[in-house]
Design an enzyme around this catalytic site. Structure first.
Site, PDB file in Angstrom:
ATOM      1  N   GLY A  78     -55.096  81.296  13.312  1.00  0.00           N
ATOM      2  CA  GLY A  78     -54.364  80.479  12.431  1.00  0.00           C
ATOM      3  C   GLY A  78     -53.264  79.863  13.038  1.00  0.00           C
ATOM      4  O   GLY A  78     -53.043  78.534  12.429  1.00  0.00           O
ATOM      5  N   GLU A 135     -46.672  82.958  12.051  1.00  0.00           N
ATOM      6  CA  GLU A 135     -47.796  82.818  11.234  1.00  0.00           C
ATOM      7  C   GLU A 135     -48.290  81.674  10.629  1.00  0.00           C
ATOM      8  O   GLU A 135     -47.370  80.805  10.344  1.00  0.00           O
ATOM      9  CB  GLU A 135     -47.411  83.819  10.203  1.00  0.00           C
ATOM     10  CG  GLU A 135     -48.214  85.427  10.309  1.00  0.00           C
ATOM     11  CD  GLU A 135     -49.594  85.641  10.111  1.00  0.00           C
ATOM     12  OE1 GLU A 135     -50.210  84.548  10.377  1.00  0.00           O
ATOM     13  OE2 GLU A 135     -50.099  86.449   9.905  1.00  0.00           O
ATOM     14  N   ASP A 136     -49.441  81.511  10.149  1.00  0.00           N
ATOM     15  CA  ASP A 136     -49.870  80.056   9.715  1.00  0.00           C
ATOM     16  C   ASP A 136     -49.512  80.579   7.965  1.00  0.00           C
ATOM     17  O   ASP A 136     -48.971  79.644   7.403  1.00  0.00           O
ATOM     18  CB  ASP A 136     -51.293  80.024   9.631  1.00  0.00           C
ATOM     19  CG  ASP A 136     -52.308  81.427   9.528  1.00  0.00           C
ATOM     20  OD1 ASP A 136     -51.646  82.393   9.213  1.00  0.00           O
ATOM     21  OD2 ASP A 136     -53.589  81.295   9.419  1.00  0.00           O
ATOM     22  N   ASP A 156     -49.776  85.713   2.275  1.00  0.00           N
ATOM     23  CA  ASP A 156     -50.085  85.596   1.135  1.00  0.00           C
ATOM     24  C   ASP A 156     -49.910  86.724   0.359  1.00  0.00           C
ATOM     25  O   ASP A 156     -48.732  86.621  -0.297  1.00  0.00           O
ATOM     26  CB  ASP A 156     -51.925  85.608   1.262  1.00  0.00           C
ATOM     27  CG  ASP A 156     -52.651  85.419   0.137  1.00  0.00           C
ATOM     28  OD1 ASP A 156     -51.906  85.291  -1.078  1.00  0.00           O
ATOM     29  OD2 ASP A 156     -53.894  85.575   0.207  1.00  0.00           O
ATOM     30  N   LYS A 180     -47.281  81.996  -0.103  1.00  0.00           N
ATOM     31  CA  LYS A 180     -47.603  81.808  -1.551  1.00  0.00           C
ATOM     32  C   LYS A 180     -46.894  82.868  -2.366  1.00  0.00           C
ATOM     33  O   LYS A 180     -47.190  83.945  -2.402  1.00  0.00           O
ATOM     34  CB  LYS A 180     -49.034  82.168  -1.634  1.00  0.00           C
ATOM     35  CG  LYS A 180     -50.043  81.227  -0.969  1.00  0.00           C
ATOM     36  CD  LYS A 180     -51.359  81.864  -1.182  1.00  0.00           C
ATOM     37  CE  LYS A 180     -52.366  80.803  -0.341  1.00  0.00           C
ATOM     38  NZ  LYS A 180     -54.010  81.358  -0.565  1.00  0.00           N
ATOM     39  N   PHE A 237     -56.504  78.265  -2.352  1.00  0.00           N
ATOM     40  CA  PHE A 237     -56.830  78.396  -1.085  1.00  0.00           C
ATOM     41  C   PHE A 237     -56.853  77.205  -0.179  1.00  0.00           C
ATOM     42  O   PHE A 237     -57.011  76.172  -0.751  1.00  0.00           O
ATOM     43  CB  PHE A 237     -58.153  78.854  -1.034  1.00  0.00           C
ATOM     44  CG  PHE A 237     -59.004  79.293   0.282  1.00  0.00           C
ATOM     45  CD1 PHE A 237     -58.642  80.517   0.946  1.00  0.00           C
ATOM     46  CD2 PHE A 237     -59.592  78.394   1.028  1.00  0.00           C
ATOM     47  CE1 PHE A 237     -59.233  80.714   2.030  1.00  0.00           C
ATOM     48  CE2 PHE A 237     -59.998  78.531   2.247  1.00  0.00           C
ATOM     49  CZ  PHE A 237     -59.834  79.854   2.759  1.00  0.00           C
ATOM     50  N   VAL A 238     -56.208  77.156   1.004  1.00  0.00           N
ATOM     51  CA  VAL A 238     -55.777  76.081   1.831  1.00  0.00           C
ATOM     52  C   VAL A 238     -56.395  76.210   3.026  1.00  0.00           C
ATOM     53  O   VAL A 238     -56.881  77.227   3.582  1.00  0.00           O
ATOM     54  CB  VAL A 238     -54.320  75.911   1.933  1.00  0.00           C
ATOM     55  CG1 VAL A 238     -53.886  75.425   0.716  1.00  0.00           C
ATOM     56  CG2 VAL A 238     -53.703  77.196   2.710  1.00  0.00           C
ATOM     57  N   ASP A 274     -58.756  78.188   8.544  1.00  0.00           N
ATOM     58  CA  ASP A 274     -60.164  78.078   8.394  1.00  0.00           C
ATOM     59  C   ASP A 274     -60.743  78.329   7.302  1.00  0.00           C
ATOM     60  O   ASP A 274     -60.184  79.321   6.387  1.00  0.00           O
ATOM     61  CB  ASP A 274     -60.762  78.741   9.465  1.00  0.00           C
ATOM     62  CG  ASP A 274     -60.925  80.368   9.076  1.00  0.00           C
ATOM     63  OD1 ASP A 274     -59.821  81.031   8.616  1.00  0.00           O
ATOM     64  OD2 ASP A 274     -61.824  80.925   8.708  1.00  0.00           O
ATOM     65  N   ARG A 328     -60.347  74.501  11.198  1.00  0.00           N
ATOM     66  CA  ARG A 328     -59.088  74.605  11.734  1.00  0.00           C
ATOM     67  C   ARG A 328     -58.769  73.344  12.647  1.00  0.00           C
ATOM     68  O   ARG A 328     -57.493  73.070  12.946  1.00  0.00           O
ATOM     69  CB  ARG A 328     -59.280  75.719  12.971  1.00  0.00           C
ATOM     70  CG  ARG A 328     -59.576  77.130  12.421  1.00  0.00           C
ATOM     71  CD  ARG A 328     -59.434  78.082  13.434  1.00  0.00           C
ATOM     72  NE  ARG A 328     -59.982  79.280  13.075  1.00  0.00           N
ATOM     73  CZ  ARG A 328     -59.323  80.448  12.401  1.00  0.00           C
ATOM     74  NH1 ARG A 328     -58.211  80.126  11.861  1.00  0.00           N
ATOM     75  NH2 ARG A 328     -60.043  81.475  12.089  1.00  0.00           N
TER      76      ARG A 328
HETATM   77  P1  5GP Z   1     -51.921  88.648   3.420  1.00  0.00           P
HETATM   78  O1  5GP Z   1     -52.209  89.831   4.377  1.00  0.00           O
HETATM   79  O2  5GP Z   1     -50.694  88.019   3.444  1.00  0.00           O
HETATM   80  O3  5GP Z   1     -52.578  88.826   2.176  1.00  0.00           O
HETATM   81  O4  5GP Z   1     -52.980  87.496   4.074  1.00  0.00           O
HETATM   82  C1  5GP Z   1     -52.567  86.755   5.159  1.00  0.00           C
HETATM   83  C2  5GP Z   1     -53.926  86.209   5.797  1.00  0.00           C
HETATM   84  O5  5GP Z   1     -54.946  85.997   4.616  1.00  0.00           O
HETATM   85  C3  5GP Z   1     -53.643  85.012   6.584  1.00  0.00           C
HETATM   86  O6  5GP Z   1     -53.189  85.348   8.019  1.00  0.00           O
HETATM   87  C4  5GP Z   1     -54.794  84.300   6.418  1.00  0.00           C
HETATM   88  O7  5GP Z   1     -55.919  84.658   7.467  1.00  0.00           O
HETATM   89  C5  5GP Z   1     -55.494  84.659   5.088  1.00  0.00           C
HETATM   90  N1  5GP Z   1     -55.321  83.737   4.221  1.00  0.00           N
HETATM   91  C6  5GP Z   1     -54.312  84.017   3.081  1.00  0.00           C
HETATM   92  N2  5GP Z   1     -54.531  82.861   2.232  1.00  0.00           N
HETATM   93  C7  5GP Z   1     -55.270  81.975   2.867  1.00  0.00           C
HETATM   94  C8  5GP Z   1     -55.596  80.613   2.449  1.00  0.00           C
HETATM   95  O8  5GP Z   1     -55.176  79.888   1.326  1.00  0.00           O
HETATM   96  N3  5GP Z   1     -56.390  79.892   3.342  1.00  0.00           N
HETATM   97  C9  5GP Z   1     -56.947  80.508   4.545  1.00  0.00           C
HETATM   98  N4  5GP Z   1     -57.576  79.752   5.044  1.00  0.00           N
HETATM   99  N5  5GP Z   1     -56.386  81.739   4.811  1.00  0.00           N
HETATM  100  C10 5GP Z   1     -55.594  82.442   4.010  1.00  0.00           C
END
Ligand code: 5GP
Length: 180
Positions: free
Chosen positions: A48, A102-103, A106, A134, A156-157, A163, A169
């Site tokens: 990402g 990081e992209d 969450d 977020k 969700f984005v 992706d 992407r």
């Molecule tokens: P976390 O471990 O912080 O809950 O999740 C992080 C990962 O979840 C990100 O690196 C990404 O791959 C995915 N993710 C979380 N929210 C989104 C979103 O809104 N869109 C997309 N495309 N991926 C997300």
């Protein structure tokens, strides 16, 4: 409102590329100030972060290095369930100033795991730059989160590296899922 379809889902425009780039320029300025006299190692988390890394790194004018790694998650046999493994981590990060790129953060679970694993290799410092966060979804306190592009609602984005089912992407802007 500019709407698109990615796979089976409808999305609407959320953050335009101009807007992303303006913010990324500011993040670059801040990083340049903070790392003056140092040589940070930027580590992008694939897939990402590739577009964000490309644009961020162009704003950096202190000497720096760039590397990428990925996180593989698979169902473990232990009771803890998901096991996350870091693949392609640069070998010698001892004494380095690391900036993880990081992209999106969450819940914070992934970035927390990456930070913990990197710190075991005794870097001089670890900070995180995430294009998106977020805040209402965060379940971990990530004090290393120093350079955030945008705080966004828990939606969700897709686009600009992010992706949906592997698609989207390549989109130049960031879109959010429409209701329903
Ligand atoms: P976390 O471990 O912080 O809950 O999740 C992080 C990962 O979840 C990100 O690196 C990404 O791959 C995915 N993710 C979380 N929210 C989104 C979103 O809104 N869109 C997309 N495309 N991926 C997300």
């Amino acid at each position: 409102m500019h709407k698109i379809k990615v796979d089976d889902k409808e999305f609407e425009i959320f953050l335009e590329n101009d807007n992303l780039n303006k913010r990324i320029r500011l993040l670059g300025i801040q990083i340049n100030l903070d790392y003056e006299g140092k040589c940070p190692l930027f580590i992008g988390v694939l897939n990402g972060s590739f577009l964000f890394m490309a644009d961020l790194i162009k704003e950096i004018d202190v000497p720096c290095e760039v590397a990428f790694m990925r996180v593989a998650s698979y169902e473990g046999t232990s009771s803890s369930g998901k096991v996350k493994e870091l693949i392609g981590l640069p070998d010698d990060i001892e004494g380095r100033d690391i900036i993880i790129v990081e992209d999106i953060v969450d819940t914070g679970l992934t970035i927390n795991h990456i930070i913990k694993t990197l710190k075991e290799k005794n870097p001089a410092s670890v900070r995180v730059s995430s294009l998106l966060v977020k805040p209402s979804a965060l379940q971990y306190d990530v004090e290393e989160l120093a350079y955030v592009g945008f705080e966004i609602p828990n939606e969700f984005v897709v686009g600009y590296g992010l992706d949906y089912n592997g698609l989207g992407r390549n989109l130049n802007d960031i879109y959010r899922a429409t209701e329903g």
